[in-house]
Design a protein around this motif. Structure first.
Motif, short mmCIF file in Angstrom:
data_model
loop_
_atom_site.label_atom_id
_atom_site.label_comp_id
_atom_site.label_asym_id
_atom_site.label_seq_id
_atom_site.Cartn_x
_atom_site.Cartn_y
_atom_site.Cartn_z
N TRP A 27 35.90 18.37 -85.07
CA TRP A 27 35.87 19.71 -84.46
C TRP A 27 36.34 19.70 -83.01
O TRP A 27 37.13 20.57 -82.62
CB TRP A 27 34.48 20.34 -84.59
CG TRP A 27 34.26 20.85 -85.97
CD1 TRP A 27 33.39 20.37 -86.90
CD2 TRP A 27 34.96 21.93 -86.61
NE1 TRP A 27 33.51 21.07 -88.07
CE2 TRP A 27 34.46 22.04 -87.92
CE3 TRP A 27 35.96 22.80 -86.21
CZ2 TRP A 27 34.92 22.99 -88.81
CZ3 TRP A 27 36.42 23.74 -87.10
CH2 TRP A 27 35.90 23.84 -88.39
N LEU A 31 39.60 21.87 -81.86
CA LEU A 31 39.56 22.87 -80.78
C LEU A 31 40.50 22.49 -79.64
O LEU A 31 41.13 23.37 -79.03
CB LEU A 31 38.13 23.02 -80.26
CG LEU A 31 37.15 23.66 -81.23
CD1 LEU A 31 35.74 23.63 -80.67
CD2 LEU A 31 37.56 25.08 -81.57
N VAL A 64 33.83 30.00 -80.30
CA VAL A 64 33.03 28.88 -80.80
C VAL A 64 32.06 28.39 -79.72
O VAL A 64 30.89 28.12 -80.00
CB VAL A 64 33.95 27.73 -81.28
CG1 VAL A 64 33.17 26.46 -81.53
CG2 VAL A 64 34.70 28.16 -82.52
N THR A 65 32.51 28.31 -78.48
CA THR A 65 31.64 27.88 -77.38
C THR A 65 30.50 28.85 -77.16
O THR A 65 29.34 28.43 -77.01
CB THR A 65 32.47 27.75 -76.08
OG1 THR A 65 33.53 26.82 -76.30
CG2 THR A 65 31.61 27.29 -74.92
N CYS A 68 27.94 28.53 -80.05
CA CYS A 68 27.13 27.30 -79.93
C CYS A 68 26.12 27.40 -78.80
O CYS A 68 24.99 26.93 -78.94
CB CYS A 68 28.05 26.10 -79.73
SG CYS A 68 28.98 25.66 -81.20
#
Length: 83
Positions: A27, A31, A64-65, A68
């Protein structure tokens, strides 16, 4: 042999086995490649499809950041307080 029961072997399983590097890196590499593609498409293609591709490619790592971080903040800390 276990001191508490000499006839029974000790079958304790370790709490957590270390993760293999292969299972950790896909991942972050994905990214990173997506970010590199987004930056290059924004730099080299100023119009049309390249502009849209750069926006999409640079937005996905950001989303995504944020997801998370939100998951980490909602999860209680093992140290006693909220993280």
């Amino acid at each position: 042999m276990n001191a508490a029961s000499p006839e029974k072997p000790d079958t304790a399983v370790p709490a957590s086995a270390p993760r293999q590097p292969v299972s950790v890196w896909p991942w972050p590499i994905t990214l990173g490649l997506l970010t590199t593609f987004g930056l290059l498409s924004a730099l080299l293609g100023q119009h049309g499809i390249w502009l849209a591709l750069s926006w999409v490619a640079l937005s996905i790592p950001l989303v995504v950041t944020v997801v998370c971080l939100l998951r980490a903040w909602r999860r209680p800390s093992f140290k006693g307080g909220p993280s």
